[in-house]
Scaffold this motif. Structure first.
Motif, PDB file in Angstrom:
ATOM      1  N   LEU A 158       0.853  -1.175   0.000  1.00 29.83           N
ATOM      2  CA  LEU A 158       0.000   0.000   0.000  1.00 29.83           C
ATOM      3  C   LEU A 158       0.896   1.235   0.000  1.00 29.83           C
ATOM      4  CD1 LEU A 158      -3.021   0.574   0.004  1.00 29.83           C
ATOM      5  CD2 LEU A 158      -2.943   0.716   2.490  1.00 29.83           C
ATOM      6  N   VAL A 159       0.796   2.019  -1.093  1.00 30.06           N
ATOM      7  CA  VAL A 159       1.701   3.142  -1.306  1.00 30.06           C
ATOM      8  C   VAL A 159       0.905   4.444  -1.226  1.00 30.06           C
ATOM      9  CG1 VAL A 159       3.306   4.239  -2.914  1.00 30.06           C
ATOM     10  CG2 VAL A 159       3.181   1.733  -2.765  1.00 30.06           C
ATOM     11  N   LEU A 160       1.392   5.419  -0.432  1.00 25.10           N
ATOM     12  CA  LEU A 160       0.743   6.716  -0.290  1.00 25.10           C
ATOM     13  C   LEU A 160       1.090   7.589  -1.498  1.00 25.10           C
ATOM     14  CD1 LEU A 160      -0.958   8.628   1.465  1.00 25.10           C
ATOM     15  CD2 LEU A 160       1.165   9.343   2.577  1.00 25.10           C
ATOM     16  N   ILE A 161       0.050   8.008  -2.227  1.00 22.03           N
ATOM     17  CA  ILE A 161       0.251   8.830  -3.418  1.00 22.03           C
ATOM     18  C   ILE A 161       0.140  10.315  -3.088  1.00 22.03           C
ATOM     19  CG2 ILE A 161      -0.615   9.335  -5.739  1.00 22.03           C
ATOM     20  CD1 ILE A 161       0.716   6.586  -5.425  1.00 22.03           C
ATOM     21  N   SER A 162      -0.888  10.657  -2.307  1.00 16.42           N
ATOM     22  CA  SER A 162      -1.092  12.066  -1.990  1.00 16.42           C
ATOM     23  C   SER A 162      -1.627  12.195  -0.571  1.00 16.42           C
ATOM     24  CB  SER A 162      -2.069  12.688  -2.984  1.00 16.42           C
ATOM     25  OG  SER A 162      -2.245  14.064  -2.730  1.00 16.42           O
ATOM     26  N   PRO A 163      -0.814  12.701   0.358  1.00 20.75           N
ATOM     27  CA  PRO A 163      -1.272  12.836   1.747  1.00 20.75           C
ATOM     28  C   PRO A 163      -2.158  14.067   1.925  1.00 20.75           C
ATOM     29  CG  PRO A 163       0.978  13.587   1.547  1.00 20.75           C
ATOM     30  CD  PRO A 163       0.600  13.071   0.194  1.00 20.75           C
ATOM     31  N   PHE A 164      -3.073  13.981   2.906  1.00 15.84           N
ATOM     32  CA  PHE A 164      -3.882  15.135   3.270  1.00 15.84           C
ATOM     33  C   PHE A 164      -3.134  15.961   4.325  1.00 15.84           C
ATOM     34  CE2 PHE A 164      -7.912  12.426   2.444  1.00 15.84           C
ATOM     35  CZ  PHE A 164      -7.791  12.651   1.078  1.00 15.84           C
ATOM     36  N   PRO A 165      -3.293  17.269   4.265  1.00 14.13           N
ATOM     37  CA  PRO A 165      -2.646  18.089   5.306  1.00 14.13           C
ATOM     38  C   PRO A 165      -3.255  17.870   6.675  1.00 14.13           C
ATOM     39  CG  PRO A 165      -4.053  19.428   3.889  1.00 14.13           C
ATOM     40  CD  PRO A 165      -3.965  18.084   3.255  1.00 14.13           C
ATOM     41  N   SER A 166      -4.534  17.498   6.709  1.00 13.99           N
ATOM     42  CA  SER A 166      -5.195  17.162   7.973  1.00 13.99           C
ATOM     43  C   SER A 166      -6.186  16.038   7.696  1.00 13.99           C
ATOM     44  CB  SER A 166      -5.933  18.377   8.543  1.00 13.99           C
ATOM     45  OG  SER A 166      -6.938  18.823   7.648  1.00 13.99           O
ATOM     46  N   LYS A 167      -6.504  15.292   8.729  1.00 17.15           N
ATOM     47  CA  LYS A 167      -7.368  14.136   8.552  1.00 17.15           C
ATOM     48  C   LYS A 167      -8.784  14.561   8.153  1.00 17.15           C
ATOM     49  CE  LYS A 167      -4.910  10.906  11.548  1.00 17.15           C
ATOM     50  NZ  LYS A 167      -5.016   9.957  12.682  1.00 17.15           N
ATOM     51  N   GLN A 168      -9.361  13.801   7.192  1.00 16.64           N
ATOM     52  CA  GLN A 168     -10.729  14.035   6.756  1.00 16.64           C
ATOM     53  C   GLN A 168     -11.307  12.743   6.197  1.00 16.64           C
ATOM     54  OE1 GLN A 168     -10.908  16.647   3.205  1.00 16.64           O
ATOM     55  NE2 GLN A 168      -8.675  16.641   3.270  1.00 16.64           N
ATOM     56  N   SER A 169     -12.622  12.611   6.220  1.00 18.78           N
ATOM     57  CA  SER A 169     -13.285  11.390   5.769  1.00 18.78           C
ATOM     58  C   SER A 169     -13.451  11.407   4.255  1.00 18.78           C
ATOM     59  CB  SER A 169     -14.665  11.257   6.422  1.00 18.78           C
ATOM     60  OG  SER A 169     -14.537  11.137   7.827  1.00 18.78           O
ATOM     61  N   VAL A 170     -13.025  10.320   3.606  1.00 19.96           N
ATOM     62  CA  VAL A 170     -13.267  10.142   2.172  1.00 19.96           C
ATOM     63  C   VAL A 170     -14.568   9.361   2.030  1.00 19.96           C
ATOM     64  CG1 VAL A 170     -12.414   9.169   0.020  1.00 19.96           C
ATOM     65  CG2 VAL A 170     -10.812  10.187   1.649  1.00 19.96           C
ATOM     66  N   ASN A 171     -15.614  10.039   1.539  1.00 19.09           N
ATOM     67  CA  ASN A 171     -16.942   9.422   1.461  1.00 19.09           C
ATOM     68  C   ASN A 171     -17.175   8.648   0.171  1.00 19.09           C
ATOM     69  OD1 ASN A 171     -17.706  10.519   3.982  1.00 19.09           O
ATOM     70  ND2 ASN A 171     -18.216  12.473   3.004  1.00 19.09           N
ATOM     71  N   ASP A 172     -16.461   9.014  -0.897  1.00 16.71           N
ATOM     72  CA  ASP A 172     -16.588   8.275  -2.161  1.00 16.71           C
ATOM     73  C   ASP A 172     -15.345   8.519  -2.997  1.00 16.71           C
ATOM     74  OD1 ASP A 172     -17.663   6.541  -3.963  1.00 16.71           O
ATOM     75  OD2 ASP A 172     -19.481   7.693  -4.365  1.00 16.71           O
ATOM     76  N   LEU A 173     -15.096   7.585  -3.934  1.00 12.76           N
ATOM     77  CA  LEU A 173     -13.867   7.589  -4.721  1.00 12.76           C
ATOM     78  C   LEU A 173     -14.216   7.105  -6.120  1.00 12.76           C
ATOM     79  CD1 LEU A 173     -10.748   7.994  -4.098  1.00 12.76           C
ATOM     80  CD2 LEU A 173     -10.646   5.516  -3.881  1.00 12.76           C
ATOM     81  N   ALA A 174     -13.859   7.876  -7.154  1.00 14.89           N
ATOM     82  CA  ALA A 174     -14.227   7.517  -8.528  1.00 14.89           C
ATOM     83  C   ALA A 174     -13.047   7.722  -9.468  1.00 14.89           C
ATOM     84  CB  ALA A 174     -15.421   8.347  -8.979  1.00 14.89           C
ATOM     85  N   PRO A 175     -12.300   6.655  -9.816  1.00 15.37           N
ATOM     86  CA  PRO A 175     -11.244   6.781 -10.815  1.00 15.37           C
ATOM     87  C   PRO A 175     -11.846   6.967 -12.207  1.00 15.37           C
ATOM     88  CG  PRO A 175     -10.939   4.830  -9.430  1.00 15.37           C
ATOM     89  CD  PRO A 175     -12.335   5.316  -9.216  1.00 15.37           C
ATOM     90  N   VAL A 176     -11.525   8.052 -12.879  1.00 16.26           N
ATOM     91  CA  VAL A 176     -12.030   8.343 -14.215  1.00 16.26           C
ATOM     92  C   VAL A 176     -10.878   8.835 -15.076  1.00 16.26           C
ATOM     93  CG1 VAL A 176     -13.653   9.672 -15.609  1.00 16.26           C
ATOM     94  CG2 VAL A 176     -14.308   8.937 -13.311  1.00 16.26           C
ATOM     95  N   ASN A 177     -10.574   8.060 -16.131  1.00 15.84           N
ATOM     96  CA  ASN A 177      -9.476   8.412 -17.037  1.00 15.84           C
ATOM     97  C   ASN A 177      -8.194   8.658 -16.250  1.00 15.84           C
ATOM     98  OD1 ASN A 177     -11.295   8.198 -19.191  1.00 15.84           O
ATOM     99  ND2 ASN A 177     -11.938  10.325 -18.954  1.00 15.84           N
TER     100      ASN A 177
END
Length: 840
Positions: A158-177
């Motif tokens: 599991l590789v971290l691509i982009s860290p958040f500056p502060s913690k937050q909930s990811v409610n949905d995720l949609a890879p498009v192109n």
């Protein structure tokens, strides 16, 4: 008498007036069903997914359940998951059928060989990864949204691509192109997969939204918010707009999930306002809500998620831990059903007869009397009890209907026969205690012949003929349950006692002996309908013997039954469509085939869209180009040509368990073994019991299985509903168990197999046989070797003895001779010496 007729006329007029004022309804049924086998297992459901086999995987806070209609398996910290897995947030199944689950303590993947979830290590071992969303891009790469940033799965890490500056909930995720679009409590964001940088996407310039759900339709994005409704934006996020077609009640509740079907319809799961369906133009098409005392409504108005499976079933998870499903498959059936809240519907779902009158209205006989449907206005009227003589709330039990110009003839099982004017509902009664007396009170069957004679047959009275001038004649034939007039004018009357022929113009009847019931060939206990093909063949729908086809010219009888491929030998009703095509309702599905030597039979059931596969006796009719059949849950109407063109369902085989028995260890159960796997078994593990299941949505009792064990069986077993097999005391060797399944007379599924190698005992192993060979060679070689040694000793002794004897025989004389010769030679030498001396 005139006063009585006036009463009747006024009553009929009031009924017509009430019907005109009644509300017209469309007989649509919400296709919502509860998954009762699972409901109650969860306090809250976080995700539903389905694997390639057909298993449902359901994730809750503390466990994951695998369900496939036959059995369930639970995975938690007590079994199949690590102790420190924590709260389970989500579950995802990718295109390779890998099962992932995201928890507050990391990402896990299911290992089918070990039947357990294993953790995916993180490149940042000291960072706690609270995985909230999992998705797959167009290249098959897994992306993960956590409260610390966006990750992906690379080389089992599991590789971290982009860290958040502060913690937050990811409610949905949609890879498009080339981007990852994700929604959080702080707004909508887009991540560039190449650079790993993300940016915020404003829906409104002056306000940040809490984004709950994201869907890319292929043309535009739909964005569901916490309390600001639904938004639409193009692929470049350049023109966001709010969707105002939602009800006001939906605008202020969270839109938890969005799904899209192949037709372009959009499904919205709301937390508080149920399920909403938008058409491809994003206009509201349907709104499903929880309704008290309605089993076809949602379990809860607060929904957590949606999942549209490959069978086009929409699974709905609720906040109260319930699972509902909606069948979205294109249905070729229309339904007429009883709605207790609507006057304009069938009086009862259990129908017993269907007939169309001259005006095009359709009459239905039910257990609650008569229902008359005006198809042009979609309006209904009902006659619960036909008698004017007795004021009763007890409904008439209708058994048959026959139209005759301006009248409808009605057979009742409690009050004889009624003749009803189709316009005024004026009626006359024929029974044992009516003005028009007959010997029939319990009437089962009616027939109006070409001469307008009405024939009535029943249980406890003689067959009766009512002529157009009201002349009544009886025939000494009882137990009649079905009648028909043939093309040649003859009347056939049939029932539990057989089939009888009444020739045109004759007053006597003759039994058709070849159609008499018998235990050997025709084990029927009643006949429910009689039909005739254009070729003159007589087709009987029987109770117990299936469908019987009789050729009166050839005198031949053909029986089509369970062995031929019918789902049941109990045929409730039958229609001939076209020249020789049969449509029949049974107590286990709708049957279609063409009459020929070896008919190909197709069976339709709940999987094909029927509300019930159990059809009711006598309830069938052709209405223009459509056929109507009554079932336990109402009347099903369909176009036979469209229904036949529907693709058949092919089951997917799933192995359940394999129990291996041995004398020493007893029974050992092996689960979660895959098709194609080879099992190594010990010598005494030579008996096994295997279970298998055909995965199809619908009625699983309709599946037939066939199997064989290569290495033992010479051929496939006879198809049956049995889904398990036993083999005992198998000899050591290699075996392959093969199994297949099909729906009734549908195509066979792909064959699934499991191979097993039963080891030979130590005394029958290859090493043992090698040792046996060495010992055998030794047993043969040692005596030979000893014999050779003994022979050599004998030969040596013989030579020694021979030489000794030879020495005795020849040696002594030769010694004497040699001694003599030596003496002579010595004397000769001395003589020569003396001569030399003398010569000197």
């Amino acid at each position: 008498m005139g006063h009585s007729k006036l009463k009747i006329f006024l009553a009929g007029s009031l009924i017509l007036l009430g019907n005109m004022l009644s509300e017209c309804i469309a007989q649509e049924v919400p296709g919502i069903e509860k998954l009762t086998e699972v409901n109650g297992s969860f306090q809250q459901i976080n995700e539903i997914q389905q694997d390639s086999i057909g298993n449902l995987w359901i994730a809750s806070d503390d466990h994951v359940q695998r369900y496939n209609s036959f059995f369930s398996e639970f995975y938690s910290q007590f079994k199949g998951m690590p102790d420190n897995i924590g709260k389970i947030n989500t579950l995802f199944i990718d295109s390779q059928n890998r099962i992932w689950t995201g928890t507050e303590n990391g990402l896990y993947r299911f290992n089918p060989e070990k039947n357990t979830f294993v953790i995916i290590p993180s490149e940042r071992a000291n960072t706690k990864t609270n995985v909230q969303q999992i998705a797959e891009d167009e290249f098959g790469k897994i992306w993960v949204g956590s409260n610390s940033g966006i990750w992906n799965y690379t080389r089992n890490l599991l590789v971290l691509i982009s860290p958040f500056p502060s913690k937050q909930s990811v409610n949905d995720l949609a890879p498009v192109n080339g981007r990852i679009v994700f929604g959080t409590s702080k707004g909508l964001f887009s991540l560039n997969k190449n650079s790993g940088q993300y940016k915020k996407i404003p829906l409104l310039s002056y306000k940040d939204f809490n984004i709950r759900s994201i869907l890319f339709t292929g043309e535009y994005y739909l964005i569901g918010t916490q309390e600001n409704g639904l938004y639409k934006t193009d692929n470049n996020f350049s023109n966001p707009e709010k969707i105002y077609s939602l009800p006001y009640s939906t605008q202020k509740v969270p839109i938890a999930d969005i799904s899209l079907d192949k037709a372009g319809n959009v499904y919205l799961a709301s937390k508080g306002d149920g399920l909403l369906i938008l058409n491809k133009n994003l206009k509201l098409a349907s709104h499903y809500l929880q309704q008290e005392n309605n089993n076809l409504s949602l379990s809860d108005n607060s929904l957590n998620g949606l999942f549209l499976d490959k069978y086009n079933t929409l699974w709905v998870s609720t906040e109260s831990g319930q699972i509902n499903s909606i069948n979205l498959k294109q249905n070729n059936f229309e339904f007429l059903r009883h709605d207790p809240k609507k006057y304009s519907s069938l009086a009862d779902n259990f129908t017993t007869a269907i007939e169309e009158d001259k005006n095009g209205n359709v009459w239905f006989g039910t257990r609650q009397g008569l229902s008359v449907w005006n198809r042009s206005s979609d309006s209904w009227q009902h006659l619960k009890n036909l008698s004017f003589k007795y004021q009763s709330n007890i409904p008439d039990i209708i058994r048959d209907l026959q139209a005759d110009d301006m009248h409808m003839w009605v057979a009742t099982f409690n009050d004889g026969v009624y003749k009803i004017n189709i316009n005024t509902f004026l009626r006359a009664q024929y029974s044992t205690d009516a003005l028009n007396k007959t010997g029939l009170q319990k009437v089962n069957a009616l027939l109006v012949d070409i001469n307008k004679n009405v024939w009535a047959g029943g249980e406890d009275g003689n067959l009766t003929r009512i002529s157009p001038n009201n002349e009544i004649k009886s025939f000494s034939l009882r137990g009649v349950s079905a009648m028909a007039q043939l093309a040649n004018g003859d009347i056939l009357a049939a029932g539990k006692n057989g089939v009888f022929n009444i020739h045109t113009g004759a007053n006597t009847f003759q039994p058709i002996k070849k159609l008499d019931p018998n235990t050997k060939n025709l084990p029927y206990f009643n006949i429910n309908s009689i039909s005739e093909t254009l070729a003159g063949e007589i087709v009987l729908a029987t109770e117990g013997a299936g469908i019987v086809v009789y050729d009166p010219d050839a005198g031949s009888v053909k029986v089509i039954n369970l062995k031929s491929g019918l789902p049941s030998n109990r045929i409730q009703g039958l229609l001939i469509y076209g020249r020789n095509e049969v449509w029949a309702g049974t107590n286990k599905g709708l049957v279609n085939f063409v009459i020929e030597d070896e008919p190909t039979i197709r069976v339709f059931d709940k999987d094909d869209g029927l509300l019930s596969a159990v059809f009711t006796r006598g309830s069938f009719a052709q209405l223009d180009n459509k056929l109507a059949f009554g079932t336990l849950k109402g009347v099903s109407v369909f176009n036979p040509n469209k229904l036949k063109s529907k693709p058949e369902t092919v089951p997917n085989i799933l192995f359940g368990s394999l129990k291996v028995r041995s004398k020493e260890d007893g029974t050992k159960s092996l689960a979660n073994f895959n098709s194609g796997k080879k099992l190594k078994l010990e010598t005494d593990q030579n008996s096994f019991h295997i279970k298998f299941y055909g995965m199809t949505p619908g009625d699983y009792s309709q599946l037939a299985y066939s199997w064989k064990l290569e290495g033992l069986d010479s051929g496939w077993s006879e198809p049956s509903i049995q889904n398990e097999a036993n083999y005992a005391n198998l000899a050591p060797g290699n075996y392959t168990f093969l199994v297949r399944a099909k729906k009734a007379n549908g195509p066979w599924s792909a064959v699934k197999e499991v191979s097993m190698d039963i080891a030979s005992p130590w005394w029958a192993s290859t090493g043992a046989y090698l040792l046996y060979g060495i010992l055998l060679l030794a047993l043969i070689g040692i005596p030979f070797y000893l014999f050779r040694i003994h022979k050599k000793k004998e030969n040596k002794a013989a030579r020694s003895k021979f030489y000794s004897g030879l020495y005795q025989e020849i040696g002594t004389p030769l010694t004497i001779l040699l001694t003599s010769l030596d003496t002579i030679a010595e004397e000769d030498s001395k003589t020569k010496h003396r001569l030399k001396k003398y010569c000197k």
